[in-house]
Design an enzyme around this catalytic site. Structure first.
Site, PDB file in Angstrom:
ATOM      1  CG  HIS A  67      48.483  48.629  40.346  1.00  0.00           C
ATOM      2  ND1 HIS A  67      49.160  48.314  39.193  1.00  0.00           N
ATOM      3  CD2 HIS A  67      47.555  49.553  39.993  1.00  0.00           C
ATOM      4  CE1 HIS A  67      48.676  49.023  38.194  1.00  0.00           C
ATOM      5  NE2 HIS A  67      47.695  49.783  38.650  1.00  0.00           N
ATOM      6  NE  ARG A  70      41.075  50.633  43.890  1.00  0.00           N
ATOM      7  CZ  ARG A  70      41.790  51.404  43.080  1.00  0.00           C
ATOM      8  NH1 ARG A  70      41.242  52.459  42.518  1.00  0.00           N
ATOM      9  NH2 ARG A  70      43.051  51.134  42.838  1.00  0.00           N
ATOM     10  CG  HIS A  86      47.267  50.295  44.024  1.00  0.00           C
ATOM     11  ND1 HIS A  86      48.097  51.396  43.931  1.00  0.00           N
ATOM     12  CD2 HIS A  86      46.167  50.599  43.278  1.00  0.00           C
ATOM     13  CE1 HIS A  86      47.540  52.323  43.172  1.00  0.00           C
ATOM     14  NE2 HIS A  86      46.365  51.872  42.770  1.00  0.00           N
ATOM     15  CD  GLU A  94      42.511  53.358  34.679  1.00  0.00           C
ATOM     16  OE1 GLU A  94      42.023  52.845  35.713  1.00  0.00           O
ATOM     17  OE2 GLU A  94      43.225  54.375  34.709  1.00  0.00           O
ATOM     18  NE  ARG A 134      43.883  48.302  39.148  1.00  0.00           N
ATOM     19  CZ  ARG A 134      43.924  49.519  39.673  1.00  0.00           C
ATOM     20  NH1 ARG A 134      43.720  49.685  40.970  1.00  0.00           N
ATOM     21  NH2 ARG A 134      44.156  50.571  38.901  1.00  0.00           N
TER      22      ARG A 134
END
Length: 506
Positions: A226, A365, A330, A111, A271
């Site tokens: 997100h 995060r 998110h 990811e 992100r």
């Protein structure tokens, strides 16, 4: 027998805490059925754990600190990442079956912003659901855990800086429950936003409960959006997992341009970078799509069965068609400030999972660190509580049951002013409106309190860093630090900004 520990919430954090406390008595209080209405259930991406031969906790930490943009608590991050093997073992012992590769080893996915393939999945892209199903089954089979479903905690009762009970609504009754050991595991605050991937009823109840009890809050300005929620008329918006981009899918606009091609990391940049790039495309009147046709093609349904099902329901064939996407709220990096034992600043009160601010995430995060954090902090809280002697009982001060929360009016303010890109003027408008709602002591007061904390923290951070971006302060400061405030301090800051006298201290 010892008094039961009260665990509020039944996502991964609450379930792990309750199970790890066995055979100590636990009352698991949840506003729905166990595992229902939890963000964990919706989690697709998986759990980050540096367990591969080519990986290490040091590499995982390096990626986490880079994503956190200078504001991670390094010691806290080291401790949580070092706990990955123990947490994964605990989940496996309680029935979570992680996906395996052809050689029978744990399958590991990639990811964004991870230097190695270290994301563990269960059930492909349905990791959260698989975790919830396994852990709720384990809870049902554990005699020391009493589940109190359909029960909503609306206030903690505290005296002299320590928890002594709670007030809840359950089965049409007002419940006043003595308690000297309480763990908050209530998840996030996505319900404050119109566009979110999380349950719409989750407005940050745990943050509100702790703040009203006098606990310190931290990092409230950092809300992660997100980048790739399905752009559809659904609430909550279904998530198109980052793992799809990890398998090679690319982002294009309505002209077919791959607008992130020149960005370091491309589609797998952090992100906040990807979310702002997509938001900019939409702001100019464009549209954004995820193109998985070449990377996955006909293999899409086998690799991502749940996402394929979501797309099919929306009339999209991801093997052959572009998937329309947009940013959506998110995850909240901030929340109730805790130490490495998951202790809050209020005696007898712990917090685990998304409602807690451990310092792991910093300003942004790293993907799939959240389920890891919840499991590791749940184990830490249970270990800490198990090592304590019972606190002496104390008389409960009188407390009434507040009315059910009304989120709508707060959601309008938050969605308008506290989104992907913020402005000083918008933050001031939101603080003025939210302060009035908090002090009106009406049905919107509780969600407004959480939103006000976000707005005040965001107004005080005069820079753009990680998930917090301001058009009037587009650059990072050379030196920056985490913020932490109690409710009384937040209210005082809001009144000072609004040039009104402070009318209440908590």
């Amino acid at each position: 027998m010892s008094a039961p520990v009260i665990v509020i919430g039944s996502g991964i954090g609450g379930l792990v805490t309750a199970l790890a406390l066995a055979p100590r008595r636990v009352a698991l209080v949840t506003k729905a059925a166990p595992g229902g209405e939890t963000s964990t259930f919706w989690a697709q991406g998986g759990i980050a754990a540096a367990l591969g031969d080519d990986d290490s906790a040091a590499l995982h930490l390096e990626d986490t600190l880079a994503a956190g943009d200078g504001l991670c608590d390094r010691q806290a991050a080291e401790a949580i990442i070092a706990g990955a093997a123990e947490a994964i073992g605990f989940l496996q012992r309680h029935g979570v079956a992680f996906d395996r590769d052809g050689d029978g080893r744990l399958a590991r996915g990639l990811e964004a912003a991870h230097a190695r393939r270290r994301i563990l999945h269960a059930g492909g892209d349905a990791t959260g659901a698989a975790v919830i199903c396994a852990l709720t089954r384990a809870v049902a089979e554990t005699p020391s855990i009493t589940v109190m479903p359909d029960t909503e905690v609306r206030r903690l009762i505290a005296a002299d800086g320590a928890v002594c009970g709670l007030v809840a609504a359950g089965n049409g009754e007002t419940l006043t429950i003595p308690a000297s050991r309480v763990v908050i595991a209530t998840g996030g605050l996505g319900g404050l936003y119109e566009i979110s991937t999380n349950p719409p009823g989750n407005f940050g109840q745990g943050v509100m409960l702790a703040a009203r009890a006098g606990a310190l809050l931290a990092d409230m300005e950092f809300i992660q959006f997100h980048p790739t929620a399905l752009a559809a008329d659904l609430r909550p918006l279904p998530l198109i997992s980052e793992a799809v981009r990890g398998e090679g899918a690319v982002l294009v606009n309505e002209k077919g341009e791959r607008f992130l091609a020149a960005t370091p990391g491309g589609e797998l940049a952090p992100r906040d970078v990807v979310a702002r790039a997509i938001a900019a495309q939409i702001a100019r009147g464009g549209r954004v799509y995820l193109d998985a046709r070449q990377a996955l093609g006909r293999g899409f349904p086998a690799r991502f069965p749940a996402i394929a099902g979501i797309c099919t329901k929306a009339g999209i064939n991801p093997a052959e068609e572009l998937i329309p996407v947009r940013p959506a709220e998110h995850y909240a990096m901030g929340g109730i400030a805790v130490d490495q034992r998951a202790r809050t600043s209020v005696t007898g009160l712990w917090a685990v999972g998304e409602c807690a601010a451990t310092g792991l995430h910093g300003a942004n995060r790293l993907a799939s660190n959240s389920l890891l954090e919840a499991a590791v902090t749940g184990l830490a809280a249970a270990r800490d509580i198990a090592g304590l002697a019972d606190a002496p009982g104390r008389p409960l001060p009188s407390a009434c049951l507040p009315r059910p929360a009304r989120i709508g009016i707060v959601r309008d303010i938050v969605s308008r002013e506290l989104g992907v890109l913020r402005t000083g003027a918008g933050l001031r408008r939101s603080i003025e409106a939210l302060l009035a709602l908090v002090e009106a002591e009406e049905a919107a007061s509780d969600p407004a309190l959480v939103a006000l904390s976000i707005a005040v923290f965001a107004h005080r951070r005069e820079e753009s860093r990680g998930a917090h971006a301001r058009s009037d302060f587009p650059l990072k400061k050379p030196h920056s630090a985490r913020q932490a405030m109690t409710l009384s301090q937040t209210l005082a800051a809001a009144h000072a900004l609004c040039h009104t006298p402070c009318r209440r201290s908590a």
